[in-house]
Design an enzyme around this catalytic site. Structure first.
Site, short mmCIF file in Angstrom:
data_model
loop_
_atom_site.label_atom_id
_atom_site.label_comp_id
_atom_site.label_asym_id
_atom_site.label_seq_id
_atom_site.Cartn_x
_atom_site.Cartn_y
_atom_site.Cartn_z
N LYS A 132 9.72 16.39 40.02
CA LYS A 132 10.35 16.12 38.72
C LYS A 132 10.20 17.31 37.79
O LYS A 132 9.30 18.12 37.95
CB LYS A 132 9.68 14.91 38.07
CG LYS A 132 10.20 13.59 38.56
CD LYS A 132 9.71 12.49 37.61
CE LYS A 132 10.15 11.12 38.06
NZ LYS A 132 9.52 10.07 37.24
N HIS A 160 2.42 2.40 26.09
CA HIS A 160 1.32 2.74 27.00
C HIS A 160 -0.03 2.50 26.30
O HIS A 160 -0.95 1.96 26.90
CB HIS A 160 1.37 4.23 27.39
CG HIS A 160 2.54 4.63 28.23
ND1 HIS A 160 3.33 5.72 27.93
CD2 HIS A 160 3.05 4.12 29.37
CE1 HIS A 160 4.27 5.85 28.84
NE2 HIS A 160 4.13 4.90 29.74
N SER A 174 9.39 6.20 27.91
CA SER A 174 9.28 7.65 27.68
C SER A 174 10.67 8.28 27.72
O SER A 174 10.99 9.17 26.91
CB SER A 174 8.40 8.29 28.74
OG SER A 174 7.12 7.73 28.71
N ARG A 177 7.56 -4.83 30.86
CA ARG A 177 8.23 -4.99 29.57
C ARG A 177 9.29 -6.07 29.61
O ARG A 177 9.44 -6.86 28.71
CB ARG A 177 8.88 -3.67 29.15
CG ARG A 177 7.90 -2.60 28.79
CD ARG A 177 8.53 -1.25 28.77
NE ARG A 177 9.10 -0.94 30.08
CZ ARG A 177 9.57 0.23 30.44
NH1 ARG A 177 9.60 1.20 29.56
NH2 ARG A 177 10.03 0.43 31.64
#
Ligand code: PNS
Length: 180
Positions: free
Chosen positions: A49, A25, A136, A98
């Site tokens: 979440k 990030h 993450s 990515r």
């Protein structure tokens, strides 16, 4: 001599969960700063979440990492990202890409966001190669299982992960019990 009017400053929003911020990030935010005059790192408030870090903690971490970088701001948002972007006057949404596996979800999201608001363009940036496998979710899993994450997250994140070890251990035993 005629002077050219200076172009209006360009603002980008970099949205995400950032639970927690990774060096991937950080790399994307730094790249965004080369292209845009201002980058707002916008942390999603998602009641559905159960994050490891609270919103307050995630904001504190990002602020700490970018202290001294005046063109990076940290904020939170809920609701539609494009509505938040419109309120802020953003020209672009930054997303990191990515690997090809990211592409389908990101492509869907970019086109949906464009449908919802034509004035904000999604810009994909690729992180340095060493971060292409960092996420993450993996960071939390590796750390929880005793693996080394230094170099993949800012130091402040490593310190704070250590403070969360008890919670991570409880989660791991919860997963093990559910699978037993
Ligand atoms: O880091 P993440 O969790 O992949 O980020 C996902 C995020 C925050 C960019 C996405 O979930 C989002 O934009 N949520 C806000 C709600 C919204 O606008 N949904 C429609 C997206 S097409």
């Amino acid at each position: 001599m005629s002077s050219t009017p200076s172009p209006s400053p360009h603002l980008a929003v970099f949205p995400g969960s950032f639970d927690p911020l990774t060096n991937g990030h950080v790399d994307i935010i730094e790249r965004g700063c080369y292209i845009f005059d201002r980058v707002i790192v916008a942390v999603l408030i998602n009641e559905a979440k159960t994050p490891l870090f609270t919103i307050k903690e995630r904001v504190e971490i990002i602020r700490e990492v970018f202290t001294g970088t005046p063109n990076v701001e940290v904020d939170t948002f809920d609701g539609l990202l494009v509505d938040y972007g419109r309120r802020k006057g953003a020209d672009a949404i930054i997303r990191g890409l990515r690997a090809m596996s990211d592409f389908e979800y990101e492509f869907q999201m970019a086109l949906m966001n464009r449908r919802l608001n034509h004035d904000i363009e999604t810009v994909f940036l690729m992180p340095a190669e060493q971060y292409t496998y960092t996420s993450s979710r993996l960071i939390k899993e590796v750390f929880m299982l005793g693996g080394e994450v230094s170099g993949l997250v800012p130091d402040v994140v490593e310190d704070r992960l250590r403070n969360k070890q008890a919670i991570l251990r409880d989660r791991l035993s919860g997963i093990r019990n559910a699978n037993a």
